[in-house]
Design an enzyme around this catalytic site. Structure first.
Site, mmCIF file in Angstrom:
data_model
loop_
_atom_site.group_PDB
_atom_site.id
_atom_site.type_symbol
_atom_site.label_atom_id
_atom_site.label_comp_id
_atom_site.label_asym_id
_atom_site.label_seq_id
_atom_site.Cartn_x
_atom_site.Cartn_y
_atom_site.Cartn_z
ATOM 1 C CD GLU A 1 41.670 45.287 40.022
ATOM 2 O OE1 GLU A 1 42.207 46.404 40.155
ATOM 3 O OE2 GLU A 1 40.448 45.158 39.762
ATOM 4 C CG HIS B 1 40.662 48.598 42.414
ATOM 5 N ND1 HIS B 1 41.207 48.791 41.167
ATOM 6 C CD2 HIS B 1 40.670 49.809 43.024
ATOM 7 C CE1 HIS B 1 41.549 50.050 41.023
ATOM 8 N NE2 HIS B 1 41.223 50.696 42.143
ATOM 9 C CB CYS C 1 38.578 51.763 39.676
ATOM 10 S SG CYS C 1 39.151 53.042 40.837
#
Length: 195
Positions: free
Chosen positions: A179, A177, A77
């Site tokens: 995650e 992202h 990001c």
């Protein structure tokens, strides 16, 4: 394998650490030069605003250290945007690792800023995406983007194409992202750890 997650008060660090733990990997959150240089892999997550992030990186001397690293490095990001030369966000000079200028998305009736939510990856061209396909969805939250260029290894559209992922030498980075991107993000992290 030693994994270092760069600590520069850049946000979303815990979610990245948890994602690595789910893969059975213990990472060290650090800004220590010796620990970073010794690590086998580096993750550079970030959320927030470019000028504040660069101010913190300069205060810790990380702006001088990071461009010299030679091990596999993954920006996430804001951690991707910071690898560029300059950002329109508060007219900020960046780390100058990759030759792109970070631009602000133009807003229109169909495309709000920030670009937030699930979007598909296109034109994948890197071992980072092994086992994935174009049209796989990942999760984005950003108002600024890197244009498509020779460094681009994946694209997305909002509304025009932009760099969803970039690479230069050992430096890989994704605008989305990992995650927060479910199984696709997990696979990308796994692929990075195998590089």
């Amino acid at each position: 394998m030693e994994i270092a997650v760069i600590d520069y008060k850049g946000g979303n660090v815990q979610s990245v650490l948890f994602a690595l733990e789910r893969l059975g990997v213990q990472a060290t959150l650090t800004s220590d030069e010796e620990v970073i240089r010794r690590a086998d892999k580096i993750l550079f997550p970030g959320e927030g605003e470019a000028a504040s992030a660069m101010s913190e990186l300069r205060a810790q001397g990380l702006d001088q250290l990071l461009p010299t690293l030679t091990q596999p490095f993954l920006g996430i990001c804001l951690g991707m945007q910071l690898l560029g030369t300059h950002s329109e966000e508060n007219d900020t000079d960046l780390l100058n690792i990759l030759p792109f200028e970070v631009k602000r998305f133009p807003a229109d009736a169909q495309h709000k800023v920030p670009h937030m939510g699930w979007n598909t990856l296109q034109r994948l061209r890197s071992p980072l995406f092994e086992g994935l396909q174009a049209e796989d969805y990942v999760y984005f939250v950003h108002s600024y983007y890197a244009p498509v260029g020779e460094y681009t290894i994946a694209e997305a559209e909002y509304p025009a194409p932009f760099s969803a992922a970039v690479q230069h030498r050992n430096f890989y980075a994704v605008q989305f992202h990992t995650e927060k991107s479910g199984p696709v993000g997990t696979r990308i992290l796994e692929n990075f750890l195998k590089l």
